[in-house]
Every structure is written in C-alpha cells, then in structure tokens.
Design a protein around this motif. Structure first.
Motif, mmCIF file in Angstrom:
data_model
loop_
_atom_site.group_PDB
_atom_site.id
_atom_site.type_symbol
_atom_site.label_atom_id
_atom_site.label_comp_id
_atom_site.label_asym_id
_atom_site.label_seq_id
_atom_site.Cartn_x
_atom_site.Cartn_y
_atom_site.Cartn_z
ATOM 1 N N THR A 164 0.784 -1.346 0.095
ATOM 2 C CA THR A 164 -0.139 0.042 -0.087
ATOM 3 C C THR A 164 0.843 1.432 0.020
ATOM 4 O OG1 THR A 164 -0.073 0.059 2.528
ATOM 5 C CG2 THR A 164 -1.974 -1.148 1.123
ATOM 6 N N ALA A 165 2.241 1.042 -0.155
ATOM 7 C CA ALA A 165 2.963 2.248 -0.238
ATOM 8 C C ALA A 165 4.090 1.903 -1.145
ATOM 9 C CB ALA A 165 3.530 2.743 1.137
ATOM 10 N N ALA A 166 5.037 3.115 -1.899
ATOM 11 C CA ALA A 166 6.195 2.622 -2.711
ATOM 12 C C ALA A 166 7.200 1.956 -1.751
ATOM 13 C CB ALA A 166 6.481 4.042 -3.284
ATOM 14 N N ARG A 167 7.379 2.787 -0.493
ATOM 15 C CA ARG A 167 8.381 2.080 0.186
ATOM 16 C C ARG A 167 8.307 0.588 0.730
ATOM 17 N NH1 ARG A 167 4.904 5.133 3.388
ATOM 18 N NH2 ARG A 167 4.139 4.404 5.302
ATOM 19 N N PHE A 168 7.164 0.159 0.767
ATOM 20 C CA PHE A 168 6.945 -1.401 1.052
ATOM 21 C C PHE A 168 7.266 -2.038 -0.313
ATOM 22 C CE2 PHE A 168 3.075 0.349 3.829
ATOM 23 C CZ PHE A 168 4.159 0.684 5.083
ATOM 24 N N ALA A 169 7.096 -1.383 -1.310
ATOM 25 C CA ALA A 169 7.258 -2.015 -2.778
ATOM 26 C C ALA A 169 8.797 -2.262 -2.654
ATOM 27 C CB ALA A 169 6.619 -1.347 -3.870
ATOM 28 N N ARG A 170 9.662 -1.341 -2.355
ATOM 29 C CA ARG A 170 10.915 -1.221 -2.355
ATOM 30 C C ARG A 170 11.486 -2.447 -1.492
ATOM 31 N NH1 ARG A 170 10.573 4.366 -1.942
ATOM 32 N NH2 ARG A 170 10.963 4.427 0.129
ATOM 33 N N LYS A 171 10.872 -2.565 -0.402
ATOM 34 C CA LYS A 171 11.260 -3.709 0.830
ATOM 35 C C LYS A 171 11.106 -4.882 0.135
ATOM 36 C CE LYS A 171 12.855 -5.197 4.584
ATOM 37 N NZ LYS A 171 14.185 -5.103 4.799
ATOM 38 N N ALA A 172 9.751 -5.153 -0.595
ATOM 39 C CA ALA A 172 9.482 -6.603 -1.097
ATOM 40 C C ALA A 172 10.351 -6.761 -2.149
ATOM 41 C CB ALA A 172 7.920 -6.331 -1.628
ATOM 42 N N ILE A 231 0.438 -2.807 -6.117
ATOM 43 C CA ILE A 231 0.523 -1.769 -5.313
ATOM 44 C C ILE A 231 -1.155 -1.137 -5.448
ATOM 45 C CG2 ILE A 231 0.930 -0.076 -7.352
ATOM 46 C CD1 ILE A 231 2.302 0.397 -3.837
ATOM 47 N N ILE A 232 -1.671 -1.005 -4.124
ATOM 48 C CA ILE A 232 -3.105 -0.660 -4.084
ATOM 49 C C ILE A 232 -3.204 0.823 -3.614
ATOM 50 C CG2 ILE A 232 -5.154 -1.533 -2.913
ATOM 51 C CD1 ILE A 232 -3.846 -3.550 -5.037
ATOM 52 N N GLY A 233 -4.126 1.472 -4.164
ATOM 53 C CA GLY A 233 -4.155 2.906 -3.897
ATOM 54 C C GLY A 233 -5.468 3.048 -2.786
ATOM 55 N N TYR A 234 -5.651 4.312 -2.385
ATOM 56 C CA TYR A 234 -6.733 4.849 -1.289
ATOM 57 C C TYR A 234 -8.209 4.429 -1.753
ATOM 58 C CZ TYR A 234 -9.356 8.200 1.410
ATOM 59 O OH TYR A 234 -10.181 8.851 2.161
ATOM 60 N N GLN A 253 4.649 6.563 -8.076
ATOM 61 C CA GLN A 253 5.813 6.600 -7.268
ATOM 62 C C GLN A 253 6.470 5.230 -7.207
ATOM 63 O OE1 GLN A 253 3.677 7.654 -3.583
ATOM 64 N NE2 GLN A 253 4.432 9.449 -3.555
ATOM 65 N N THR A 254 5.722 4.270 -7.257
ATOM 66 C CA THR A 254 6.138 2.898 -7.356
ATOM 67 C C THR A 254 6.979 2.416 -8.367
ATOM 68 O OG1 THR A 254 4.114 2.298 -6.061
ATOM 69 C CG2 THR A 254 5.532 0.505 -7.044
ATOM 70 N N MET A 255 6.379 2.957 -9.700
ATOM 71 C CA MET A 255 7.201 2.549 -11.098
ATOM 72 C C MET A 255 8.467 3.393 -10.757
ATOM 73 S SD MET A 255 5.112 0.565 -12.293
ATOM 74 C CE MET A 255 6.440 0.001 -13.391
ATOM 75 N N ASP A 256 8.827 4.429 -10.262
ATOM 76 C CA ASP A 256 9.946 5.097 -10.257
ATOM 77 C C ASP A 256 10.940 4.475 -9.142
ATOM 78 O OD1 ASP A 256 9.109 7.041 -11.915
ATOM 79 O OD2 ASP A 256 8.546 8.423 -10.507
ATOM 80 N N THR A 257 10.169 3.533 -8.452
ATOM 81 C CA THR A 257 11.045 2.916 -7.260
ATOM 82 C C THR A 257 11.499 1.544 -7.460
ATOM 83 O OG1 THR A 257 9.545 4.246 -5.622
ATOM 84 C CG2 THR A 257 10.308 2.178 -4.923
#
Length: 325
Positions: free
Chosen positions: A127-135, A145-148, A167-171
């Motif tokens: 639910t956040a780009a920072r979590f995608a980076r960690k994954a 990635i799931i939005g609001y 944000q996620t695609m940039d990440t």
C-alpha cells in the motif's frame, strides 16, 4: 496483451483478481483464470490447511491455467494459533504444486526461500512505494500496489492510485500490478498508461455472477455510490474501507471512545463478515472499494474481462490518435 506480468505468470491478460476474504472461492478463481486473467484464492477463507488443499484440487481439476493463493500474514507473534495456520498454508501451497502466491500483511521475507526452492512465484501486495521497495529487496517476483480507493485494507497513507502507481514505478524494477478503483477497460488502460504491467481488480469481481456473495448483497451493492464507503480502524493502524452503514458508524463511535481491537472485533470479526456476505445481511460489516460507484450490473467473469480488455484497447487507439503528429 503482452506485459512483463503476463510473461511472468503465463497468463493471457494482465488482470489479477484480488484475493478477497469470503468472496473468492474456487468457482470465481476458475472463471478468472479460464478467461485469461489470474484467479486468486484466499487461504483464510478456509478453516484448515486441508480445506485449502481441497479447494486447490478442485481448481486444478477444472482448469490448467495459472492461478494463485492469497496468504495474508499478521504481525509476527500477534496470534500464535493463526501464525501456525499461516505456516501450514504455505506448506500446503508447496505440497499441492500451486504456481503463484499473493502475500499480504507483513514482510514475506522469511517465507521467500522455501517458496523459491519449490518454484513458486511470489507477488506481494503493498500500500506504499516504500513497502514495494522492501518487497523487491527480499526477493519477491512482483508487487501489487493498492491505492486509497481500494476496498479492504488500502493502508494508512491516503495516497490515491494515480500518484501511488507512479511513485512505485519510479521505485522498483520488478513487474508491478496496480489497483484501487479499477473496474473496467478505462481503469486497466490507466494502470498501463501509468507504467504498470497490469491491474489488480477486486470490487468488480466481487460483483460478478461467480462470486460467493448473496443475491441480496449484490443488489444492495449495485445501489451504492462512490460516496457510500468509509475508512474505519485508523485508531488501531489497520485502516479498512467498508460500506458506510450502521455497523461502520458503530465502529467509528467505538474508536472515538478509545476502544481497542477486542471491542472492535465484536463487529469487524471475519466470522461476522462471512455471515453478512453469505446471507445478504446488508446492515453489517461489508468491505468494498470506491469503484462500486462505477458498477451498475452483475455480469459473468468472462464478460467482465472481455469488456475490460476491449475497452482498454479502444482507449489505447484513441490515445495513439490524439498523440499522433
């Protein structure tokens, strides 16, 4: 359609049916996978690992197309009994030869080695780009990635899908499926235009003919608009988007009074949600996304996917014409 997601999972269209507790059973998973998407069965809709294994066998007997199992994980140590069941679910996935797992909740790092050794591909819901980076850093094959706008648990940051996807695609460099308000070809085209490799679809499939939902539930949902949802459980840092009704109002009132999880569970417990969905009790706790306001008809899964793909292609052609020199 051909994207990194279709190639990774061996599916025809870059459409993932989101795992939804008490809504997605083998019938809808089979329908989505047979129609060219990725059907995802929710493990926690099953009381035991053996019950999950039986559902997996039912799916495999009906389709040779890829499908996945959603396993949502609580914070480590939060509930020893449920933690043991989660571990049993992962073992069952491996033993039954399931090709794909959709993880959610906490960091899936501890389970990645055993899944990879068994040849299981892992897509982690974030639910956040920072979590995608960690994954990505712990070795998952793809992320969602799931939005609001999404139903269920859209996270605590209140970031809309359009910004969050970019944000996620940039990440991250791995394939990304994006969701939150995607119910038709316009949503699929939008996710692809933002750079994602596919779309995650929940609410639209919850209101399909094959979904395990009571006819009264479906009729009620067709009358809801985008203004008829609300976020609850912020006070316990587990925000959830649900239908705005008396049950949601009671939860919000309890939160305002400082009540904790034990009290909230008297309304929000999964057993209550199951009863509401299966019996059509529309005054109870019901998860749904803002995209419900765009849905006006119950349709078969195959028709939903066919129209989604056709709609996305039509928009792509219009976009090419608009951008032509």
């Amino acid at each position: 359609m051909k994207t990194r997601l279709t190639e990774l999972f061996g599916i025809q269209y870059p459409i993932i049916q989101s795992g939804m507790l008490w809504v997605t059973d083998p019938a809808i998973v089979i329908a989505v996978s047979e129609a060219g998407g990725l059907g995802v069965l929710t493990a926690h809709s099953h009381p035991t690992a053996e019950a999950l294994a039986e559902s997996i066998r039912r799916i495999k007997a009906a389709t040779d197309k890829p499908f996945g199992i959603n396993i949502s994980m609580l914070p480590a140590g939060a509930n020893p009994e449920k933690e043991a069941l989660i571990r049993q679910f992962f073992r069952t996935v491996i033993e039954e030869g399931v090709p794909i797992v959709e993880t959610a909740g906490r960091n899936p790092e501890e389970f990645i080695p055993m899944l990879k050794e068994a040849g299981v591909k892992v897509i982690h819901k974030c639910t956040a780009a920072r979590f995608a980076r960690k994954a990505e850093s712990v070795g998952v094959d793809a992320v969602e990635i799931i939005g609001y706008e999404a139903g269920g648990h859209p996270g605590m940051d209140d970031i809309g899908t359009m910004v969050l996807v970019q944000q996620t695609m940039d990440t991250v460099k791995i394939p990304v499926a994006a969701g939150g308000g995607v119910v038709d070809g316009r949503g699929l085209a939008a996710m692809l235009a933002l750079g994602a490799d596919g779309a995650v679809v929940g609410t639209r499939f919850a209101l399909s003919e094959e979904a395990t939902t009571h006819p009264a539930y479906r009729s009620y949902m067709l009358e809801r608009t985008e203004r008829d949802t609300v976020l609850i459980q912020r006070s316990i840092k587990n925000a959830a988007r649900v239908v705005k009704n008396d049950a949601a109002a009671k939860v919000l009132a309890m939160e305002a009074e400082g009540k904790g999880l034990a009290d909230l569970l008297t309304i929000t417990a999964g057993t209550n949600v199951k009863k509401n969905v299966s019996e059509g009790l529309t005054d109870g706790m019901l998860y749904i996304g803002q995209g419900v306001g765009l849905i006006h008809e119950i349709k078969p899964v195959a028709q939903i996917i066919e129209e989604m793909v056709a709609g996305a292609r039509e928009i792509a052609e219009k976009t090419r014409a608009a951008l032509a020199d």
